[in-house]
Design a protein around this motif. Structure first.
Motif, PDB file in Angstrom:
ATOM      1  N   TYR A 176      27.848  30.689 -80.320  1.00 41.53           N
ATOM      2  CA  TYR A 176      28.015  29.441 -79.573  1.00 41.53           C
ATOM      3  C   TYR A 176      28.884  29.662 -78.337  1.00 41.53           C
ATOM      4  O   TYR A 176      29.643  30.623 -78.247  1.00 41.53           O
ATOM      5  CB  TYR A 176      28.632  28.357 -80.454  1.00 41.53           C
ATOM      6  N   THR A 177      28.744  28.758 -77.381  1.00 39.21           N
ATOM      7  CA  THR A 177      29.624  28.722 -76.214  1.00 39.21           C
ATOM      8  C   THR A 177      30.341  27.378 -76.197  1.00 39.21           C
ATOM      9  O   THR A 177      30.087  26.508 -77.036  1.00 39.21           O
ATOM     10  CB  THR A 177      28.829  28.883 -74.899  1.00 39.21           C
ATOM     11  N   SER A 178      31.190  27.195 -75.212  1.00 34.03           N
ATOM     12  CA  SER A 178      31.907  25.920 -75.062  1.00 34.03           C
ATOM     13  C   SER A 178      31.179  24.964 -74.126  1.00 34.03           C
ATOM     14  O   SER A 178      31.727  23.933 -73.757  1.00 34.03           O
ATOM     15  CB  SER A 178      33.322  26.178 -74.544  1.00 34.03           C
ATOM     16  N   GLN A 179      29.946  25.320 -73.754  1.00 31.10           N
ATOM     17  CA  GLN A 179      29.193  24.418 -72.886  1.00 31.10           C
ATOM     18  C   GLN A 179      28.947  23.074 -73.568  1.00 31.10           C
ATOM     19  O   GLN A 179      29.047  22.024 -72.953  1.00 31.10           O
ATOM     20  CB  GLN A 179      27.851  25.046 -72.496  1.00 31.10           C
ATOM     21  N   CYS A 180      28.616  23.123 -74.860  1.00 32.48           N
ATOM     22  CA  CYS A 180      28.402  21.885 -75.611  1.00 32.48           C
ATOM     23  C   CYS A 180      29.743  21.392 -76.151  1.00 32.48           C
ATOM     24  O   CYS A 180      30.406  22.102 -76.907  1.00 32.48           O
ATOM     25  CB  CYS A 180      27.436  22.113 -76.768  1.00 32.48           C
ATOM     26  N   PRO A 181      30.167  20.193 -75.797  1.00 31.37           N
ATOM     27  CA  PRO A 181      31.482  19.704 -76.233  1.00 31.37           C
ATOM     28  C   PRO A 181      31.601  19.524 -77.737  1.00 31.37           C
ATOM     29  O   PRO A 181      32.693  19.635 -78.296  1.00 31.37           O
ATOM     30  CB  PRO A 181      31.605  18.353 -75.506  1.00 31.37           C
ATOM     31  N   PHE A 182      30.479  19.267 -78.418  1.00 25.93           N
ATOM     32  CA  PHE A 182      30.518  19.048 -79.855  1.00 25.93           C
ATOM     33  C   PHE A 182      31.021  20.272 -80.616  1.00 25.93           C
ATOM     34  O   PHE A 182      31.557  20.152 -81.713  1.00 25.93           O
ATOM     35  CB  PHE A 182      29.134  18.648 -80.367  1.00 25.93           C
ATOM     36  N   ASN A 183      30.859  21.454 -80.032  1.00 26.72           N
ATOM     37  CA  ASN A 183      31.310  22.675 -80.701  1.00 26.72           C
ATOM     38  C   ASN A 183      32.822  22.703 -80.900  1.00 26.72           C
ATOM     39  O   ASN A 183      33.321  23.316 -81.847  1.00 26.72           O
ATOM     40  CB  ASN A 183      30.873  23.903 -79.900  1.00 26.72           C
ATOM     41  N   ALA A 184      33.540  22.057 -80.001  1.00 25.25           N
ATOM     42  CA  ALA A 184      35.003  22.045 -80.092  1.00 25.25           C
ATOM     43  C   ALA A 184      35.472  21.361 -81.363  1.00 25.25           C
ATOM     44  O   ALA A 184      36.564  21.638 -81.870  1.00 25.25           O
ATOM     45  CB  ALA A 184      35.592  21.346 -78.868  1.00 25.25           C
ATOM     46  N   LYS A 185      34.643  20.487 -81.907  1.00 26.60           N
ATOM     47  CA  LYS A 185      34.980  19.770 -83.137  1.00 26.60           C
ATOM     48  C   LYS A 185      34.283  20.363 -84.359  1.00 26.60           C
ATOM     49  O   LYS A 185      34.915  20.658 -85.370  1.00 26.60           O
ATOM     50  CB  LYS A 185      34.602  18.295 -82.999  1.00 26.60           C
ATOM     51  N   TYR A 186      32.979  20.565 -84.251  1.00 26.57           N
ATOM     52  CA  TYR A 186      32.182  20.839 -85.442  1.00 26.57           C
ATOM     53  C   TYR A 186      32.163  22.296 -85.885  1.00 26.57           C
ATOM     54  O   TYR A 186      31.937  22.563 -87.067  1.00 26.57           O
ATOM     55  CB  TYR A 186      30.755  20.316 -85.246  1.00 26.57           C
ATOM     56  N   VAL A 187      32.390  23.233 -84.991  1.00 31.28           N
ATOM     57  CA  VAL A 187      32.421  24.631 -85.424  1.00 31.28           C
ATOM     58  C   VAL A 187      33.570  24.843 -86.411  1.00 31.28           C
ATOM     59  O   VAL A 187      33.402  25.479 -87.468  1.00 31.28           O
ATOM     60  CB  VAL A 187      32.555  25.590 -84.223  1.00 31.28           C
ATOM     61  N   LEU A 188      34.728  24.314 -86.093  1.00 34.91           N
ATOM     62  CA  LEU A 188      35.883  24.443 -86.989  1.00 34.91           C
ATOM     63  C   LEU A 188      35.636  23.740 -88.320  1.00 34.91           C
ATOM     64  O   LEU A 188      36.027  24.242 -89.386  1.00 34.91           O
ATOM     65  CB  LEU A 188      37.130  23.872 -86.316  1.00 34.91           C
TER      66      LEU A 188
END
Length: 249
Positions: A176-188
């Motif tokens: 994943y990259t940080s382009q999608c903002p949802f990753n900042a929450k859901y990856v963790l």
């Protein structure tokens, strides 16, 4: 519809369409930091002046965080119109503005990811075909590279590293990259859930352009693999992830 170009000068005051909340929200902060770091590379973020999911994000393909060879093409990171703003022709307006801007900048065309059938987080293939786009390459997992050429030029294509969409690692592996903002929450969230349930899971953050451009997947914003095989680009919350685990195991 009036549109606003998000720039370094106004980004803190403007809402970000794919994550509408305050600047203190981890998803908003992540997306704004991502955009701010990309502006110098030619990234354009154009959005509706009203709050809602209505925007286009594009960048010269040489600076795009995906594994493609697309000399002098513009790459569209995301074109998203949803909710009450859908069905008013705004997608066409945004795309036309991207086309006009790309031509002014001397580009040979524009390209974007899609599939044969509409898939979450990817452009609608019916819309692309209607606007004159054609498929120029396809990876083994069905992800397609679509293009619209302005003149005779070499067609864009996926790099060889991304064509097979297979990796050697076992268990769940997420690129994943940080382009999608949802990753900042859901990856963790998925990382923690996997630890609690003893699920083999590894998250690989593609945190540089070089890593993203040499990734084993045509989609770098979110690409989930299981035992080497590509599974999905759909951003997982707890419920979605557990359904995938149950299905595959």
């Amino acid at each position: 519809m009036d549109y606003v170009y998000v720039t370094k000068e106004n980004i803190e005051q403007e809402h970000i369409c794919c994550a509408i909340s305050s600047n203190s929200d981890v998803q908003v902060r992540s997306k704004k930091d991502w955009l701010s770091d990309r502006f110098e590379g030619g990234l354009v973020f154009l959005k509706s002046s009203v709050r809602g999911k209505c925007f286009i994000e594009y960048i010269p393909a040489k600076n795009a965080w995906i594994p493609i060879d697309a000399d002098n093409y513009m790459y569209i990171d995301c074109l998203w119109v949803a909710g009450s703003l859908k069905g008013h022709g705004y997608s066409s307006e945004l795309l036309n503005m991207c086309i006009e801007d790309s031509k002014k900048k001397g580009m040979d065309g524009i390209c974007i990811l899609s599939t044969k059938k509409k898939t979450s987080y990817l452009a609608d293939p019916k819309f692309l075909a209607y606007k004159g786009f054609k498929v120029c390459d396809e990876a083994n997992n069905g992800i397609q590279l679509w293009y619209l050429a302005f003149n005779d030029s070499n067609l864009p294509k996926f790099k060889s590293c991304a064509k097979n969409c297979h990796i050697s690692e076992s268990g769940f592996v997420l690129y994943y990259t940080s382009q999608c903002p949802f990753n900042a929450k859901y990856v963790l969230i998925i990382e923690n859930l996997s630890k609690e349930m003893n699920i083999e899971f590894k998250a690989i953050h593609l945190d540089t352009k070089e890593k993203a451009q040499n990734a084993p997947t045509p989609i770098t914003t979110y690409a989930l693999f299981y035992n080497g095989d590509y599974v999905t680009n759909d951003v997982m919350n707890e419920k979605k992830f557990l359904k995938v685990v149950e299905k595959l195991k």
